[in-house]
Scaffold this motif. Structure first.
Motif, PDB file in Angstrom:
ATOM      1  N   LYS A   6       0.821  -1.202   0.000  1.00 38.27           N
ATOM      2  CA  LYS A   6       0.000   0.000   0.000  1.00 38.27           C
ATOM      3  C   LYS A   6       0.862   1.261   0.000  1.00 38.27           C
ATOM      4  CE  LYS A   6      -3.814  -2.144   2.438  1.00 38.27           C
ATOM      5  NZ  LYS A   6      -4.625  -2.193   3.634  1.00 38.27           N
ATOM      6  N   ILE A   7       2.113   1.133   0.492  1.00 40.59           N
ATOM      7  CA  ILE A   7       2.970   2.309   0.628  1.00 40.59           C
ATOM      8  C   ILE A   7       4.259   2.066  -0.153  1.00 40.59           C
ATOM      9  CG2 ILE A   7       4.153   3.802   2.287  1.00 40.59           C
ATOM     10  CD1 ILE A   7       2.103   2.782   4.365  1.00 40.59           C
ATOM     11  N   ILE A   8       4.705   3.068  -0.915  1.00 43.53           N
ATOM     12  CA  ILE A   8       5.841   2.930  -1.819  1.00 43.53           C
ATOM     13  C   ILE A   8       7.133   2.543  -1.105  1.00 43.53           C
ATOM     14  CG2 ILE A   8       6.516   5.361  -1.834  1.00 43.53           C
ATOM     15  CD1 ILE A   8       6.540   3.254  -4.954  1.00 43.53           C
ATOM     16  N   TYR A   9       7.392   3.073   0.111  1.00 40.06           N
ATOM     17  CA  TYR A   9       8.658   2.766   0.768  1.00 40.06           C
ATOM     18  C   TYR A   9       8.715   1.306   1.219  1.00 40.06           C
ATOM     19  CZ  TYR A   9       6.326   3.619   5.283  1.00 40.06           C
ATOM     20  OH  TYR A   9       5.472   3.583   6.353  1.00 40.06           O
ATOM     21  N   GLU A  10       7.573   0.663   1.398  1.00 44.50           N
ATOM     22  CA  GLU A  10       7.567  -0.764   1.709  1.00 44.50           C
ATOM     23  C   GLU A  10       8.098  -1.570   0.520  1.00 44.50           C
ATOM     24  OE1 GLU A  10       3.593  -1.789   2.884  1.00 44.50           O
ATOM     25  OE2 GLU A  10       3.813  -0.881   4.859  1.00 44.50           O
ATOM     26  N   ILE A  11       7.764  -1.142  -0.686  1.00 42.75           N
ATOM     27  CA  ILE A  11       8.277  -1.797  -1.903  1.00 42.75           C
ATOM     28  C   ILE A  11       9.790  -1.614  -1.978  1.00 42.75           C
ATOM     29  CG2 ILE A  11       8.280  -1.767  -4.425  1.00 42.75           C
ATOM     30  CD1 ILE A  11       5.373  -0.800  -4.273  1.00 42.75           C
ATOM     31  N   LEU A  12      10.253  -0.393  -1.725  1.00 41.73           N
ATOM     32  CA  LEU A  12      11.687  -0.118  -1.771  1.00 41.73           C
ATOM     33  C   LEU A  12      12.452  -0.925  -0.720  1.00 41.73           C
ATOM     34  CD1 LEU A  12      11.597   3.752  -2.362  1.00 41.73           C
ATOM     35  CD2 LEU A  12      12.026   1.936  -4.043  1.00 41.73           C
ATOM     36  N   ILE A  15      12.665  -4.551  -1.960  1.00 40.78           N
ATOM     37  CA  ILE A  15      13.657  -4.677  -3.043  1.00 40.78           C
ATOM     38  C   ILE A  15      15.068  -4.665  -2.450  1.00 40.78           C
ATOM     39  CG2 ILE A  15      14.660  -3.503  -5.038  1.00 40.78           C
ATOM     40  CD1 ILE A  15      11.757  -2.635  -5.746  1.00 40.78           C
ATOM     41  N   LYS A  16      15.302  -3.780  -1.486  1.00 47.03           N
ATOM     42  CA  LYS A  16      16.610  -3.703  -0.834  1.00 47.03           C
ATOM     43  C   LYS A  16      16.931  -5.021  -0.114  1.00 47.03           C
ATOM     44  CE  LYS A  16      19.167  -0.892   2.471  1.00 47.03           C
ATOM     45  NZ  LYS A  16      19.101   0.193   3.435  1.00 47.03           N
ATOM     46  N   GLU A  17      15.957  -5.602   0.593  1.00 50.62           N
ATOM     47  CA  GLU A  17      16.156  -6.896   1.271  1.00 50.62           C
ATOM     48  C   GLU A  17      16.524  -7.988   0.277  1.00 50.62           C
ATOM     49  OE1 GLU A  17      12.648  -7.988   3.443  1.00 50.62           O
ATOM     50  OE2 GLU A  17      12.780  -6.261   4.765  1.00 50.62           O
ATOM     51  N   LEU A  18      15.828  -8.023  -0.845  1.00 50.43           N
ATOM     52  CA  LEU A  18      16.090  -9.046  -1.862  1.00 50.43           C
ATOM     53  C   LEU A  18      17.484  -8.879  -2.460  1.00 50.43           C
ATOM     54  CD1 LEU A  18      12.598  -9.129  -3.613  1.00 50.43           C
ATOM     55  CD2 LEU A  18      13.597 -10.921  -2.190  1.00 50.43           C
ATOM     56  N   LEU A  19      17.883  -7.650  -2.744  1.00 48.15           N
ATOM     57  CA  LEU A  19      19.214  -7.397  -3.302  1.00 48.15           C
ATOM     58  C   LEU A  19      20.320  -7.735  -2.298  1.00 48.15           C
ATOM     59  CD1 LEU A  19      18.621  -4.093  -5.282  1.00 48.15           C
ATOM     60  CD2 LEU A  19      19.026  -6.380  -6.213  1.00 48.15           C
ATOM     61  N   GLU A  20      20.120  -7.405  -1.021  1.00 49.14           N
ATOM     62  CA  GLU A  20      21.114  -7.726  -0.003  1.00 49.14           C
ATOM     63  C   GLU A  20      21.275  -9.234   0.140  1.00 49.14           C
ATOM     64  OE1 GLU A  20      19.850  -5.634   3.505  1.00 49.14           O
ATOM     65  OE2 GLU A  20      20.873  -3.790   2.897  1.00 49.14           O
TER      66      GLU A  20
END
Length: 126
Positions: A6-12, A15-20
């Motif tokens: 629902k909130i854009i920063y949750e998506i970011l 994505i950061k967790e997946l990349l790490e």
């Protein structure tokens, strides 16, 4: 798999967790303790045993030990045995004597310093 946010920063953040998770972890060395060799015992069938005094931290079975003489590292091996009197022990704390045998290393001398350390995997951050 589909994920909704629902909130854009949750998506970011996701994505950061997946990349790490794709990054290789870093091996970080942590010093656990130091022991000074006070006496060296030569056992016929076992090799040399260092009679040590733990000066700080702990000597812990399972950790690696570095032999240091005149500020030069001579060996980086694991323990073959750790004893307190005649008993095998898991660890010896600061201020106590112990017997230490280093795996595949017999060039032990009085006043050598044994440095106990462990290698810990640390996840990289973005």
């Amino acid at each position: 798999r589909c994920e909704t946010y629902k909130i854009i920063y949750e998506i970011l953040d996701r994505i950061k967790e997946l990349l790490e998770g794709l990054l290789d972890p870093i091996l970080e060395e942590r010093i656990v303790g130091h022991a000074e060799i006070r006496e060296v015992f030569n056992l016929t069938k076992r090799g040399k045993i260092a009679g040590c005094f733990v000066t700080d931290g702990k000597a812990i079975r399972g950790h690696k030990f570095r032999v240091v003489r005149d500020e030069k590292v001579l060996s980086d091996n694991s323990l073959d045995s750790l004893k307190r009197f005649k008993d095998d022990v898991k660890e010896v704390a600061k201020g106590y004597d112990c017997g230490i045998q280093i795996k595949s290393f017999n060039d032990l001398k009085v006043n050598d310093l044994l440095e106990a350390f462990q290698e810990v995997e640390v996840r990289k951050k973005l």
